[in-house]
Design a protein around this motif. Structure first.
Motif, PDB file in Angstrom:
ATOM      1  N   LEU A  43       5.671  -4.570 -12.392  1.00  0.00           N
ATOM      2  CA  LEU A  43       6.118  -2.832 -12.120  1.00  0.00           C
ATOM      3  C   LEU A  43       7.167  -2.797 -11.078  1.00  0.00           C
ATOM      4  N   GLN A  44       7.496  -3.909 -10.386  1.00  0.00           N
ATOM      5  CA  GLN A  44       9.339  -3.743  -9.699  1.00  0.00           C
ATOM      6  C   GLN A  44      10.095  -5.178 -10.839  1.00  0.00           C
ATOM      7  N   LYS A  45      10.972  -4.442 -11.229  1.00  0.00           N
ATOM      8  CA  LYS A  45      11.950  -4.676 -11.777  1.00  0.00           C
ATOM      9  C   LYS A  45      12.710  -5.582 -11.216  1.00  0.00           C
ATOM     10  N   ALA A  46      13.156  -6.018 -10.035  1.00  0.00           N
ATOM     11  CA  ALA A  46      13.965  -6.302  -9.496  1.00  0.00           C
ATOM     12  C   ALA A  46      13.176  -7.650  -9.410  1.00  0.00           C
ATOM     13  N   LYS A  47      12.172  -7.803  -8.996  1.00  0.00           N
ATOM     14  CA  LYS A  47      11.291  -9.031  -9.018  1.00  0.00           C
ATOM     15  C   LYS A  47      11.388  -9.606  -9.789  1.00  0.00           C
ATOM     16  N   GLY A  48      10.942  -8.613 -11.050  1.00  0.00           N
ATOM     17  CA  GLY A  48      10.596  -9.266 -12.191  1.00  0.00           C
ATOM     18  C   GLY A  48      11.863  -9.613 -13.075  1.00  0.00           C
TER      19      GLY A  48
END
Lengths: 207, 207
Positions: free
Chosen positions: B65-70
């Motif tokens: 869901l969180q692209k930067a974290k992923g």
């Protein structure tokens, strides 16, 4: 390895943090000593987490929004502070507003007093449970560092410097930062106080 | 300190995990050796993260869901696996469906083969990039452990055991678990592979 801070071949680490972030506190209190042991220079990079969280659709810190995680985090902080021998008192306000001292930090991030300045605000927030966001409160800290407080505060709010914090926050977002603390060493991102030692070792391994 | 596993005074740690969780992989591969060094017994506690995430209003893993974290997490996994000397291949499917092998794990969590069983599924997911959720795939692993695969699979789906995984997930939620891996030692919760060593030291300090 050189000990000369102006030697551009000396390894460095970028430390992205904010005064409201409890895990940034753990890193802020120990990063300069830990970096010095590895011959690494610290580049202090203050930024605001709020706009980053808002870009994810969050109205507040995940430690506030997710109750189970929030409950855990304060227990974890207690244990982590004990492990690192850092003082800890649960802040009555979380996240504590800190835009003014952050603005000053961003405007003077390259100055030699930045590390001491940041540790004082972190200590006020997470060890003394004191508010830190008024002109008087910031001025007192600056004066305590032997600086001309009104001059520094006015310079931080001047046309030349007033956008430093906003620009740093935009840079954080552009570089994929999603939380704090975040470190960059040799172009690689490391997230969280738990990665500080790995990031420093990675920075130092460049020599 | 006793080495007798039936000695109830021996310190123990609960290890809450799921096969789809990449940070659970890091702990699953090293927990038994690390615990043995401290004289601590591991209690394997499989549960499903999906219903926990859904209770937060999330339709998927935060790493999706969180692209930067992923984006960060996969780089972090690469470095962490190198640090711990654990094999790593980015899974083509994340989170990989694993309800059937998790159901078997929950139904037989106290059996002496549980550790080996879990390490095989973790390795398939995160080192071999293989699917793990069919009757045949789980049966093959059980047979490889010298077990009567159809008997074990049918027992895991029997009235007596079929709700073990659901009950474990409800227990996880009731105890405030919000992610995986999570450890409990002497009643205290520790979250994340980065806290495994702290949790084991805390468990062992009880003697």
């Amino acid at each position: 390895m050189s000990n000369n801070i102006t030697d551009h071949t000396q390894p460095s680490i970028e430390f992205w943090f904010e005064f409201g972030s409890n895990y940034s506190y753990l890193s802020a209190m120990r990063i300069e000593a830990a970096a010095a042991r590895q011959g690494v220079v610290v580049r202090w990079r203050p930024f605001l987490l709020g706009p980053i969280f808002q870009s994810f659709g969050w109205s507040n810190s995940p430690f506030v929004l997710q109750k189970a995680k929030g409950a855990y985090v304060w227990k974890d902080m207690e244990r982590q502070c004990e492990k690192y021998d850092i003082p800890w008192r649960m802040p009555a306000v979380f996240p504590r507003p800190a835009t003014l001292p952050m603005k000053v930090a961003a405007a003077f991030a390259e100055d030699p007093w930045i590390g001491r300045y940041c540790r004082i605000f972190m200590t006020k927030n997470f060890a003394l449970d004191e508010d830190i966001n008024t002109w008087e409160q910031v001025g007192e800290v600056l004066a305590g560092l032997g600086l001309d407080a009104p001059v520094v505060l006015e310079a931080a709010c001047s046309d030349a410097r007033k956008n430093c914090l906003r620009e740093a926050t935009a840079e954080a977002q552009a570089r994929g930062i999603f939380g704090a603390p975040t470190f960059f060493a040799r172009g690689e991102m490391f997230w969280g106080n738990d990665r500080l030692d790995d990031a420093l070792a990675f920075a130092a391994a460049n020599q």
